[in-house]
Write a protein that holds these residues in place. Structure first.
Motif, PDB file in Angstrom:
ATOM      1  N   ALA A 230      83.861   3.540  -4.329  1.00  0.00           N
ATOM      2  CA  ALA A 230      85.352   3.750  -2.749  1.00  0.00           C
ATOM      3  C   ALA A 230      85.594   5.417  -2.424  1.00  0.00           C
ATOM      4  O   ALA A 230      85.938   5.981  -1.616  1.00  0.00           O
ATOM      5  N   VAL A 231      85.835   6.272  -3.309  1.00  0.00           N
ATOM      6  CA  VAL A 231      86.016   7.817  -4.359  1.00  0.00           C
ATOM      7  C   VAL A 231      85.132   8.357  -3.174  1.00  0.00           C
ATOM      8  O   VAL A 231      86.048   9.361  -1.928  1.00  0.00           O
ATOM      9  N   GLU A 232      84.058   7.711  -3.099  1.00  0.00           N
ATOM     10  CA  GLU A 232      82.806   9.064  -2.727  1.00  0.00           C
ATOM     11  C   GLU A 232      83.568   8.985  -1.006  1.00  0.00           C
ATOM     12  O   GLU A 232      82.932   9.411   0.185  1.00  0.00           O
TER      13      GLU A 232
ATOM     14  N   VAL B 266      85.132  -5.836  -2.027  1.00  0.00           N
ATOM     15  CA  VAL B 266      85.388  -5.100  -3.568  1.00  0.00           C
ATOM     16  C   VAL B 266      84.914  -6.968  -4.436  1.00  0.00           C
ATOM     17  O   VAL B 266      85.238  -7.896  -4.256  1.00  0.00           O
ATOM     18  N   LYS B 267      83.807  -6.015  -5.087  1.00  0.00           N
ATOM     19  CA  LYS B 267      83.034  -7.116  -5.749  1.00  0.00           C
ATOM     20  C   LYS B 267      82.666  -6.048  -7.264  1.00  0.00           C
ATOM     21  O   LYS B 267      82.266  -5.204  -7.650  1.00  0.00           O
ATOM     22  N   ASN B 268      82.663  -7.850  -8.284  1.00  0.00           N
ATOM     23  CA  ASN B 268      82.195  -6.300  -9.562  1.00  0.00           C
ATOM     24  C   ASN B 268      80.439  -6.620  -9.906  1.00  0.00           C
ATOM     25  O   ASN B 268      80.303  -6.828  -8.385  1.00  0.00           O
ATOM     26  N   GLU B 269      80.035  -6.258 -10.553  1.00  0.00           N
ATOM     27  CA  GLU B 269      78.979  -5.770 -10.716  1.00  0.00           C
ATOM     28  C   GLU B 269      78.269  -7.255 -10.186  1.00  0.00           C
ATOM     29  O   GLU B 269      76.684  -7.590  -9.841  1.00  0.00           O
ATOM     30  N   ALA B 270      78.718  -8.455 -10.530  1.00  0.00           N
ATOM     31  CA  ALA B 270      77.742 -10.013 -10.501  1.00  0.00           C
ATOM     32  C   ALA B 270      78.230 -10.361  -9.075  1.00  0.00           C
ATOM     33  O   ALA B 270      77.457 -11.343  -8.706  1.00  0.00           O
ATOM     34  N   GLY B 271      79.024 -10.339  -8.225  1.00  0.00           N
ATOM     35  CA  GLY B 271      79.813 -10.975  -7.147  1.00  0.00           C
ATOM     36  C   GLY B 271      78.693 -10.677  -6.191  1.00  0.00           C
ATOM     37  O   GLY B 271      78.280  -9.623  -6.163  1.00  0.00           O
ATOM     38  N   LYS B 272      78.486 -12.005  -5.098  1.00  0.00           N
ATOM     39  CA  LYS B 272      78.489 -11.610  -4.292  1.00  0.00           C
ATOM     40  C   LYS B 272      78.656 -11.269  -2.457  1.00  0.00           C
ATOM     41  O   LYS B 272      79.954 -11.843  -2.192  1.00  0.00           O
ATOM     42  N   VAL B 273      78.143 -10.991  -1.845  1.00  0.00           N
ATOM     43  CA  VAL B 273      78.752 -10.713  -0.167  1.00  0.00           C
ATOM     44  C   VAL B 273      78.566 -11.912   0.473  1.00  0.00           C
ATOM     45  O   VAL B 273      77.157 -12.487   0.944  1.00  0.00           O
ATOM     46  N   SER B 274      79.530 -13.146   1.011  1.00  0.00           N
ATOM     47  CA  SER B 274      79.451 -13.863   2.257  1.00  0.00           C
ATOM     48  C   SER B 274      78.931 -13.000   3.350  1.00  0.00           C
ATOM     49  O   SER B 274      79.152 -12.616   3.952  1.00  0.00           O
ATOM     50  N   LYS B 275      78.257 -14.490   3.886  1.00  0.00           N
ATOM     51  CA  LYS B 275      77.177 -14.293   5.434  1.00  0.00           C
ATOM     52  C   LYS B 275      78.553 -13.417   6.268  1.00  0.00           C
ATOM     53  O   LYS B 275      78.861 -12.587   7.027  1.00  0.00           O
TER      54      LYS B 275
ATOM     55  N   SER C 275      86.676  -6.808 -13.867  1.00  0.00           N
ATOM     56  CA  SER C 275      87.279  -7.701 -12.851  1.00  0.00           C
ATOM     57  C   SER C 275      87.099  -7.364 -11.502  1.00  0.00           C
ATOM     58  O   SER C 275      87.617  -5.725 -10.893  1.00  0.00           O
ATOM     59  N   GLU C 276      86.898  -7.763 -10.770  1.00  0.00           N
ATOM     60  CA  GLU C 276      87.218  -7.683  -8.794  1.00  0.00           C
ATOM     61  C   GLU C 276      88.990  -7.337  -8.782  1.00  0.00           C
ATOM     62  O   GLU C 276      88.880  -6.019  -8.456  1.00  0.00           O
ATOM     63  N   ALA C 277      89.852  -7.904 -10.521  1.00  0.00           N
ATOM     64  CA  ALA C 277      91.406  -7.413  -9.803  1.00  0.00           C
ATOM     65  C   ALA C 277      91.101  -6.380  -9.833  1.00  0.00           C
ATOM     66  O   ALA C 277      92.649  -5.644  -9.428  1.00  0.00           O
ATOM     67  N   ALA C 278      90.635  -5.987 -10.948  1.00  0.00           N
ATOM     68  CA  ALA C 278      90.785  -4.451 -11.650  1.00  0.00           C
ATOM     69  C   ALA C 278      90.251  -3.780 -11.009  1.00  0.00           C
ATOM     70  O   ALA C 278      90.848  -2.264 -11.098  1.00  0.00           O
ATOM     71  N   ILE C 279      89.211  -3.656 -10.646  1.00  0.00           N
ATOM     72  CA  ILE C 279      89.177  -2.120  -9.506  1.00  0.00           C
ATOM     73  C   ILE C 279      89.250  -3.076  -8.345  1.00  0.00           C
ATOM     74  O   ILE C 279      89.375  -1.243  -7.634  1.00  0.00           O
ATOM     75  N   THR C 280      90.204  -3.786  -7.764  1.00  0.00           N
ATOM     76  CA  THR C 280      91.130  -3.598  -6.515  1.00  0.00           C
ATOM     77  C   THR C 280      92.092  -2.777  -6.739  1.00  0.00           C
ATOM     78  O   THR C 280      92.966  -1.449  -6.085  1.00  0.00           O
ATOM     79  N   LYS C 281      92.531  -3.174  -7.876  1.00  0.00           N
ATOM     80  CA  LYS C 281      94.052  -1.990  -7.906  1.00  0.00           C
ATOM     81  C   LYS C 281      93.516  -0.672  -7.916  1.00  0.00           C
ATOM     82  O   LYS C 281      94.639  -0.077  -8.366  1.00  0.00           O
TER      83      LYS C 281
ATOM     84  N   ALA D   9      82.320  -0.702   3.730  1.00  0.00           N
ATOM     85  CA  ALA D   9      81.552  -1.297   2.831  1.00  0.00           C
ATOM     86  C   ALA D   9      81.726  -2.404   1.856  1.00  0.00           C
ATOM     87  O   ALA D   9      82.809  -2.228   1.755  1.00  0.00           O
ATOM     88  N   VAL D  10      80.957  -2.872   0.661  1.00  0.00           N
ATOM     89  CA  VAL D  10      81.193  -3.240   0.203  1.00  0.00           C
ATOM     90  C   VAL D  10      80.995  -2.532  -1.386  1.00  0.00           C
ATOM     91  O   VAL D  10      80.118  -1.408  -1.627  1.00  0.00           O
ATOM     92  N   VAL D  11      82.114  -2.394  -2.284  1.00  0.00           N
ATOM     93  CA  VAL D  11      82.002  -1.707  -3.211  1.00  0.00           C
ATOM     94  C   VAL D  11      82.653  -2.252  -4.490  1.00  0.00           C
ATOM     95  O   VAL D  11      82.854  -3.116  -4.792  1.00  0.00           O
ATOM     96  N   ARG D  12      82.079  -1.769  -5.398  1.00  0.00           N
ATOM     97  CA  ARG D  12      81.698  -2.724  -6.800  1.00  0.00           C
ATOM     98  C   ARG D  12      82.930  -1.274  -7.979  1.00  0.00           C
ATOM     99  O   ARG D  12      82.502  -1.959  -8.917  1.00  0.00           O
ATOM    100  N   ASN D  13      82.917  -0.180  -8.007  1.00  0.00           N
ATOM    101  CA  ASN D  13      83.412   0.183  -8.748  1.00  0.00           C
ATOM    102  C   ASN D  13      84.743   1.401  -8.158  1.00  0.00           C
ATOM    103  O   ASN D  13      84.416   1.742  -6.533  1.00  0.00           O
TER     104      ASN D  13
END
Length: 92
Positions: free
Chosen positions: A85-87, A51-60, A3-9, A77-81
């Motif tokens: 972010a570490v990179e 933060v977006k998960n694999e299926a998440g879309k960035v809004s305009k 989930s986006e919440a888990a990635i964010t955490k 940046a948009v990060v999905r994991n």
């Protein structure tokens, strides 16, 4: 799929362990729409992660804010994991 919440955490935990200043933004009627989910100050640099998960879309509006942060000299940046972010943070 995480989930986006888990990635964010995970990103926030990593930033704190590395000694970076980190702030999680919250959407509300009083907050500015489109601001990325996580704001970081790392090595004197302003960094923003949407933060977006694999299926998440960035809004305009999110794309617009990311572009504005970059134009102002920040890193955004948009990060999905966590690894993405570490990179980005390791390249500062």
């Amino acid at each position: 799929m995480k989930s986006e919440a888990a990635i964010t955490k995970a990103i926030i935990k990593y930033c704190r362990l590395e000694g970076h200043w980190v702030y999680k933004t919250w959407g509300s009627g009083y907050a500015r729409a489109g601001v990325p989910d996580i704001l970081v100050c790392a090595k004197g640099k302003f960094v923003a992660f949407e933060v977006k998960n694999e299926a998440g879309k960035v809004s305009k509006l999110q794309e617009f804010e990311i572009k504005n942060i970059k134009q102002a000299g920040g890193v955004a940046a948009v990060v999905r994991n966590l690894d993405e972010a570490v990179e980005i943070l390791s390249e500062l």
